[in-house]
Design a protein around this motif. Structure first.
Motif, PDB file in Angstrom:
ATOM      1  N   ALA A   1      68.535-118.420 -10.191  1.00 56.41           N
ATOM      2  CA  ALA A   1      68.761-117.655 -11.131  1.00 56.41           C
ATOM      3  C   ALA A   1      69.371-116.555 -10.676  1.00 56.41           C
ATOM      4  N   TYR A   2      69.247-115.872  -9.617  1.00 55.98           N
ATOM      5  CA  TYR A   2      70.158-114.757  -9.033  1.00 55.98           C
ATOM      6  C   TYR A   2      71.474-115.201  -8.934  1.00 55.98           C
TER       7      TYR A   2
ATOM      8  N   ASP B   1      64.333-119.539  -7.147  1.00 59.88           N
ATOM      9  CA  ASP B   1      64.874-118.158  -7.816  1.00 59.88           C
ATOM     10  C   ASP B   1      66.311-117.728  -7.386  1.00 59.88           C
TER      11      ASP B   1
ATOM     12  N   ARG C   1      62.957-116.849 -14.057  1.00 63.05           N
ATOM     13  CA  ARG C   1      62.452-116.723 -12.320  1.00 63.05           C
ATOM     14  C   ARG C   1      60.943-116.895 -12.449  1.00 63.05           C
ATOM     15  N   THR C   2      60.365-117.762 -11.581  1.00 64.27           N
ATOM     16  CA  THR C   2      59.076-117.998 -11.359  1.00 64.27           C
ATOM     17  C   THR C   2      58.499-117.318 -10.235  1.00 64.27           C
TER      18      THR C   2
END
Length: 707
Positions: free
Chosen positions: A259-260, A256, A250-251
């Protein structure tokens, strides 16, 4: 295929135990032999790999130390049939691997010594399942064994965590084993990982992405590589690593959501649906229109509903099963039960509320159940699945390692992370498997049909069900739909009451039952039936054994090729059954099953049905139900007030529920219909349907018994 080490060493080996061998095969001899094996090697891409299953009598603990705590020794100092505690070796692989029950490669240490290394129990998701040439390995506390041939030895690694793949930059690697300056930049490693992924070489892709991460200080670059490694881990079923990588990628940007989404899928793969829902909701907050998270979120909510309500579409589950589709996409409903200490054996399962006969006690998805229904392969396949999954997903250890292992003797370090990998002790897992696994048909519904071939059973482990203690007359009964175990109450269970299951089909004679339990699980059964039968006089027990043998012998006297049983055979069995009845003391068996009478009574029931003597068939049908422990009138004409629909009501009786009870009720349906007693036949049919639901888990069409 199942391979096991022999428990006996050759006599010549005994003299060398604990000693450095006077001569080993030379480098040239080893290379020549290894090349000849490689030429003969044929590995079918879809064929199951052979499994080396451990012999518990030869158990030794997995290393719990870091390679950096151990004394590094050369291959030349390895001693025969010795576990080198406190020591380790660092070697470079110098040949392609030979794949069999393990991975056999030739390795070289920093001094130029060469020997064989056999690595067992790594899954296809691990690069160590086929170690590439040139890689450097560390083996912790190695075991050096004689292979049986003269001067032929090898390092044998049973525990997957005892061998570590070292990074090329690891300072522990001796200088002679280093490859020299690394030529690849972080970008080149990432590109190599991408190529490996496209070629579906997923373990090498993981390795390349890891090297790319190590070679870069650019956080943006690392976030992208972490996302790639997360996706690769997800493909490999390494859900713990996939979730960790996804969250680390995550950034803080709207992107993101990916990512989740990956973290949610990884949590779903671990059957952690609550956590999965949380991550998927975050993904949808960042990207409400994303189709993939929406679809996954709907699946997750369905699993949570099943966990909370126990409401399943059993017919849809059954319809979706096939020999290639055994893993059902459903959650586990466990809230009716609690695990507590048991006065019988360790921990047990207890009712969290009142549960009526026929109701679901719990439904559980298997922790491990490979799709392997060949009896010769099933045990080995389950063992391999347990080892691989606990290595790939160490979070499962919190559940699995709590289970009873038969007293293996643990170090306490099992499941801990050392040198970046979880400590996996294969002997502990094999002990857990042997004491807790279940044999499971593809579906119990199909398994009850006479037309279905018997013996095709998978092996699985259901961690929650493993806490249930045994009773020969249990208050619950399990059934299977693929990898789902369905437990139903066979009679009313009060809140706080311990829930029992039958480990194996119960034998009629006390001494035979007790022998099985002692040998397989190491306990003395204290269920009401066994405790009751122990009160019988020794001479009664002996006489029951003698008469039962006579019954079993006489039952073979059916007239071959004809439906009718000879009068002489009926009279003989009837006489023996009456003698057996006399050997059952009324004060002992007033509320208990009389299992020694079941075979003879069933024989007489079927014999009289075949002769269309329906009054006697009904009488022996009722007697058979009573012999299973149900409150049933046994006389000629005293069934007028009897209602078979009350069979499963709670009484002082302690009955044994089996598929044979359902079959008996079906026989009674036919008998009462023939006698013109349609109301009684309808009641028996209703009871049979109810019983069939208990046996199969969901299906109430008792007519399937005839298919």
């Amino acid at each position: 295929m199942l391979l096991q080490e022999t428990a006996h060493r050759p006599a010549a080996t005994e003299t060398l135990v604990g000693k450095v061998p006077p001569r080993r095969l030379t480098r040239e001899e080893l290379l020549r032999t290894h090349k000849s094996h490689l030429k003969k090697q044929t590995v079918a891409p879809d064929a199951p790999r052979p499994v080396k299953q451990p012999v518990l009598e030869q158990r030794y603990p997995a290393s719990t130390k870091s390679i950096r705590e151990l004394e590094i020794i050369p291959l030349s100092e390895l001693r025969v049939e010795t576990h080198h505690r406190g020591q380790g070796i660092i070697v470079r692989v110098i040949t392609p691997p030979y794949l069999g029950a393990g991975v056999v490669s030739l390795v070289e240490d920093q001094f130029g010594n060469v020997d064989k290394l056999a690595v067992y129990n790594h899954s296809d998701s691990s690069i160590l399942s086929g170690v590439p040439e040139g890689f450097v390995l560390a083996v912790k506390e190695p075991y050096y064994k004689h292979n049986g041939n003269e001067n032929d030895y090898m390092v044998s690694v049973d525990h997957p965590s005892d061998v570590i793949l070292l990074r090329f930059t690891d300072p522990i690697i001796p200088e002679p084993l280093r490859l020299g300056p690394l030529l690849k930049s972080a970008e080149e490693w990432r590109t190599a990982g991408d190529k490996a992924f496209i070629d579906r070489d997923f373990p090498p892709a993981i390795f390349c992405y890891t090297e790319a991460l190590d070679a870069s200080d650019d956080e943006s670059f690392k976030a992208g590589v972490l996302a790639k490694r997360a996706g690769t881990n997800l493909v490999l079923g390494r859900y713990d690593a996939a979730k960790a990588d996804a969250l680390a990628s995550r950034t803080g940007a709207p992107s993101d959501w990916k990512a989740y989404y990956t973290a949610g899928r990884a949590s779903y793969g671990l059957c952690d649906y609550r956590t999965s829902r949380e991550y998927l909701e975050k993904a949808l907050e960042l990207n409400p229109g994303a189709a993939a998270p929406k679809k996954e979120y709907a699946r997750c909510l369905a699993r949570l509903r099943e966990e909370e309500t126990g409401d399943y579409d059993f017919r849809a589950m059954f319809a979706g099963l096939s020999p290639k589709t055994v893993h059902v996409d459903c959650g586990s409903f466990l809230s009716n039960t609690r695990v507590h200490e048991s006065p019988l054996h360790g921990r047990g399962l207890y009712a969290a509320r009142d549960i009526k006969a026929g109701e679901i006690v719990f439904v559980e998805k298997a922790t491990f159940m490979p799709n392997q229904y060949e009896p010769a392969r099933a045990s080995a396949a389950l063992y391999a699945a347990m080892v691989h999954q606990l290595y790939d997903n160490p979070s499962l250890g919190a559940t699995v390692l709590q289970l009873y292992d038969g007293g293996i003797g643990r170090t306490g370090g099992e499941g801990a992370t050392v040198d970046g990998v979880p400590v996996v002790d294969v002997f502990v897992l094999e002990g857990i498997r042997t004491k807790n696994c279940f044999s499971a048909p593809l579906s119990t519904l199909e398994d009850t049909k006479p037309s279905v071939p018997s013996g095709r059973m998978a092996k699985g482990l259901w961690a929650h069900a493993s806490y249930m203690n045994h009773s020969c007359v249990p208050n619950s009964m399990r059934s299977f739909l693929g990898d789902m175990l369905v437990s139903r109450a066979t009679r009313d269970i009060a809140a706080g009451e311990e829930i029992f299951q039958q480990y194996v089909p119960v034998k009629a004679l006390l001494h035979e039952r007790l022998a099985v339990y002692r040998e397989s699980w190491g306990f003395e059964c204290r269920c009401p039936l066994c405790d009751g039968e122990k009160r019988s006089a020794p001479e009664k027990l002996a006489r029951r054994r003698e008469l039962l043998r006579a019954v079993e012998k006489s039952r073979l006297k059916r007239h071959p090729g004809k439906g009718l049983v000879p009068d002489a055979a009926i009279r003989t069995v009837d006489r023996l059954m009456r003698q057996l009845e006399d050997m059952h003391e009324p004060d002992v068996f007033r509320c208990l099953p009389r299992l020694a009478l079941v075979h003879s009574c069933n024989y007489l029931l079927e014999a009289h049905l075949g002769r269309k003597n329906y009054a006697k068939a009904a009488r022996y049908g009722r007697k058979l139900l009573r012999n299973f422990g149900f409150p049933v009138p046994e006389g000629e004409d005293d069934d007028r007030e009897w209602d078979p629909r009350t069979l499963f009501d709670r009484t002082e009786m302690v009955p044994l529920m089996t598929i044979h009870v359902v079959a008996t009720l079906r026989y009674l349906v036919d008998s009462y219909k023939a006698l013109g007693r349609t109301e009684m036949a309808d009641r028996c049919l209703e009871a049979a349907r109810f019983g069939y639901k208990i046996v199969t888990g969901f299906e109430d069409n008792v007519n399937k018994l005839d298919e």
